[in-house]
Design an enzyme around this catalytic site. Structure first.
Site, PDB file in Angstrom:
ATOM      1  N   ASP A 232       0.833  -1.205   0.000  1.00  0.00           N
ATOM      2  CA  ASP A 232       0.000   0.000   0.000  1.00  0.00           C
ATOM      3  C   ASP A 232       0.868   1.256   0.000  1.00  0.00           C
ATOM      4  O   ASP A 232       1.861   1.330   0.735  1.00  0.00           O
ATOM      5  CB  ASP A 232      -0.859  -0.031   1.278  1.00  0.00           C
ATOM      6  CG  ASP A 232      -1.931   1.041   1.298  1.00  0.00           C
ATOM      7  OD1 ASP A 232      -2.800   1.013   0.420  1.00  0.00           O
ATOM      8  OD2 ASP A 232      -1.904   1.897   2.209  1.00  0.00           O
ATOM      9  N   GLU A 289      14.084 -15.419   0.061  1.00  0.00           N
ATOM     10  CA  GLU A 289      14.531 -16.507   0.949  1.00  0.00           C
ATOM     11  C   GLU A 289      13.519 -17.646   0.967  1.00  0.00           C
ATOM     12  O   GLU A 289      13.816 -18.741   1.412  1.00  0.00           O
ATOM     13  CB  GLU A 289      14.677 -16.002   2.387  1.00  0.00           C
ATOM     14  CG  GLU A 289      15.891 -15.157   2.644  1.00  0.00           C
ATOM     15  CD  GLU A 289      15.835 -14.564   4.058  1.00  0.00           C
ATOM     16  OE1 GLU A 289      15.175 -15.155   4.943  1.00  0.00           O
ATOM     17  OE2 GLU A 289      16.420 -13.493   4.250  1.00  0.00           O
TER      18      GLU A 289
HETATM   19  C1  NOJ Z   1      -4.404   2.973  -0.854  1.00  0.00           C
HETATM   20  C2  NOJ Z   1      -5.539   2.058  -0.572  1.00  0.00           C
HETATM   21  O1  NOJ Z   1      -5.839   1.332  -1.729  1.00  0.00           O
HETATM   22  C3  NOJ Z   1      -6.670   2.912  -0.091  1.00  0.00           C
HETATM   23  O2  NOJ Z   1      -7.865   2.201  -0.014  1.00  0.00           O
HETATM   24  C4  NOJ Z   1      -6.289   3.516   1.226  1.00  0.00           C
HETATM   25  O3  NOJ Z   1      -7.292   4.407   1.645  1.00  0.00           O
HETATM   26  C5  NOJ Z   1      -4.977   4.283   1.125  1.00  0.00           C
HETATM   27  N1  NOJ Z   1      -3.977   3.581   0.375  1.00  0.00           N
HETATM   28  C6  NOJ Z   1      -4.422   4.546   2.490  1.00  0.00           C
HETATM   29  O4  NOJ Z   1      -3.952   3.359   3.064  1.00  0.00           O
END
Ligand code: NOJ
Length: 585
Positions: A232, A289
């Site tokens: 993310d 790994e």
């Molecule tokens: C990207 C994620 O896909 C989204 O849903 C989220 O709100 C933001 N990152 C923050 O984590």
């Protein structure tokens, strides 16, 4: 108009068959949003047992793997992207034993499982943030996050002018929190950075403790048998030194440039800093790994594509979502330009291109492509907004999907797109949960409309999502027509189209092919046409007609699959507007 499919003046891209055939180079991966896939315990919120019980659907669909959005312990202020314990399952979604059972069943079905990793920020309920608040300024506990003194005379101004991606300031002052530990004027007027909601404090990736902890989290899930991680905000972990002011507005869903040849936006100090790459090199060493080609996939809204390709260099991540393709307007030259550029930059680093059209953050492509203006689309659609043309949107969505799945490389699908699900464009505001809606005072409707629980059975309560008929977001009345059981076995349905296309893609090895533009249409304003070829098998022609005039295939072409009806006057097959065909010559 006749298309000559004999390729001329070819440029060949992504000759993946020259390389190893690692699964992730060509895999189709299905995104499950756990809150909305299937509810196993009747509380109206999806969960891991619910997902496990429906894994047969994914096996029958013909995908290679699934990616699970976060199911970790979390107060759910951002749908689980606010993690309070990275090593536990939130009770709403089940238990660690349920996660193990899901993994076991998926693997038994031949499906790999990728989980989400949220390294940019934690929840404010994470033990580290609780400790940081309690420990006060200059403590090692605060050094795990980005706490700073404020500006102004007495620190009453935020440390810089950054905005949260969800709207409003990117800083919250400790003393403005209900749980503030002490008086601001004595020693604690500090602020903390949150690129997203104020409940999502950003971690300090300069701190070795943070790096060690996240590597340990990787190992925790790798040891349990996951096949990889979707990372993310992969472009956000490192911020420019000194956190300089920046007068720009950052958006999560951004196009590359406004227009071809336009000026790229200035580089924001919170994103795509060179320092992130060292982190991914260290993670690559960790995943390597483990046996079985475990993967890292970057969620990085980075432009231009050349910068994105840096995330998938040989010693970094395996895949990076190609959001430039997702936000491309429905225009043949723009799509061709994006495809061309994607292969150019990824070929240069030996990486596959990872195609995607929908996810839990954007208006579903069956609706986005039915808006008067295609492209990035708004952040959510409300009842009072311009409504998409549902029929046009679905026709184009089916054509776009066939185009995408005809391209060499890997691809991600978002749950429900195989049912042709549209966006829910009339959710009542009091049902909304996206923090972006609240932080913009409703100016942005937010992402709830693409997160509505799936319709499985037309005649069942909540369309089979939950036995008790509950659903954390209301489902539109008309969704019985989209239910999986209604579409099952109907050759005209979107579900059967996806099944056919995924089977053909696998049988024909399209994910590992190479692309050669159809020279006849290389400059066309309305046709995207290429040949997907590989040694030892027949070439496959992929042709999308975006123009009003039908496009005739050369005589003798055998249509393998088509996103919509074609016509045949006996002499040739004609492809109507907003339709994609795959054909043998
Ligand atoms: C990207 C994620 O896909 C989204 O849903 C989220 O709100 C933001 N990152 C923050 O984590």
């Amino acid at each position: 108009m006749t298309v000559r499919t004999e390729p001329r003046s070819l440029t060949v891209h992504a000759p993946a068959h020259d390389r190893d055939e690692a699964w992730w180079r060509h895999a189709v991966i299905y995104q499950v949003y756990p809150r909305s896939f299937a509810d196993g315990n009747g509380d109206g919120m999806g969960d891991l047992p619910g997902i496990t019980s429906r894994l047969d659907h994914l096996a029958a669909l013909g995908v290679d793997a699934l990616w699970l959005s976060p199911f970790y312990r979390s107060p759910q202020h951002d749908g689980g992207y606010d993690v309070s314990d990275y090593r536990d399952v939130d009770p709403r979604f089940g238990t660690l034993a349920d996660a193990d059972a899901l993994l076991e069943r998926a693997h038994a079905l031949g499906l790999r499982v990728i989980v989400d990793l949220v390294p940019n920020h934690t929840s404010d309920e994470h033990v580290w943030f609780r400790e940081a608040l309690a420990a006060g300024p200059t403590s090692p506990e605060r050094a795990r996050y980005l706490f700073r003194e404020g500006g102004g005379e007495v620190g009453e101004e935020p440390p810089n002018n950054w905005e949260s991606i969800f709207g409003g300031p990117a800083w919250t002052r400790v003393c403005d929190r209900d749980d503030a530990p002490g008086s601001p004027w004595e020693n604690d007027g500090q602020w903390y950075l949150h690129l997203f909601d104020s409940t999502q404090p950003d971690l300090n990736w300069e701190n070795p403790e943070v790096r060690a902890e996240m590597e340990s989290v990787l190992r925790f899930w790798l040891d349990r048998g996951v096949d990889g991680f979707r990372v993310d905000v992969a472009h956000g972990l490192v911020k420019a030194a000194g956190l300089p002011d920046w007068t720009g507005h950052v958006e999560m869903v951004a196009g590359t440039e406004d227009e071809p040849g336009g000026t790229a936006r200035p580089h924001p100090p919170m994103f795509d800093q060179d320092g992130v790459h060292e982190i991914y090199r260290s993670w690559r060493r960790v995943v390597d790994e483990y046996p079985g080609e475990r993967v890292l996939v970057a969620e990085a809204w980075v432009d231009p594509l050349e910068r994105l390709a840096r995330y998938v260099r040989a010693d970094e991540m395996h895949q990076a979502f190609n959001f430039a393709f997702l936000v491309s307007p429905w225009s043949a030259p723009r799509l061709r330009e994006c495809v061309e550029e994607s292969y150019r930059v990824n070929d240069a680093v030996g990486a596959p291109t990872t195609w995607v059209l929908s996810n839990h953050d954007v208006v579903r492509h069956a609706s986005r492509l039915g808006l008067p203006e295609t492209g990035k689309g708004p952040n959510g659609i409300g009842a009072e907004d311009v409504q998409p043309d549902a029929e046009l949107g679905l026709r184009r969505a089916r054509a776009a999907t066939l185009l995408m799945l005809g391209l060499p490389g890997s691809a991600y699908l978002y749950q429900g797109e195989e049912l042709g699900l549209p966006e829910h464009t009339a959710l009542p505001d009091d049902a909304r949960e996206d923090p972006a809606f609240f932080r913009t005072d409703g100016a942005e409707k937010g992402r709830d409309g693409c997160r509505v629980p799936l319709p499985w059975e037309a005649g069942a309560p909540s369309f089979g999502f939950s036995e008790q008929g509950r659903s954390w977001l209301p489902q539109p009345d008309g969704w019985h027509a989209h239910a999986a059981d209604v579409q099952d076995g109907d050759p005209r349905s979107t579900l059967e189209l996806y099944r056919t296309v995924l089977r053909l893609r696998r049988e024909l090895g399209l994910g590992l092919g190479s692309l050669a533009w159809d020279g006849e249409h290389a400059g066309s304003g309305s046709v995207v046409s290429f040949v997907n070829g590989a040694p030892g098998r027949e070439d496959v022609v992929v042709l999308t007609n975006l123009g009003a005039e039908p496009v005739r295939l050369p005589a003798g072409c055998e249509v393998l699959v088509s996103s919509g009806p074609t016509t045949d006057d006996g002499a040739a097959v004609a492809v109507p507007q907003d339709t994609t065909v795959w054909a043998h010559r």
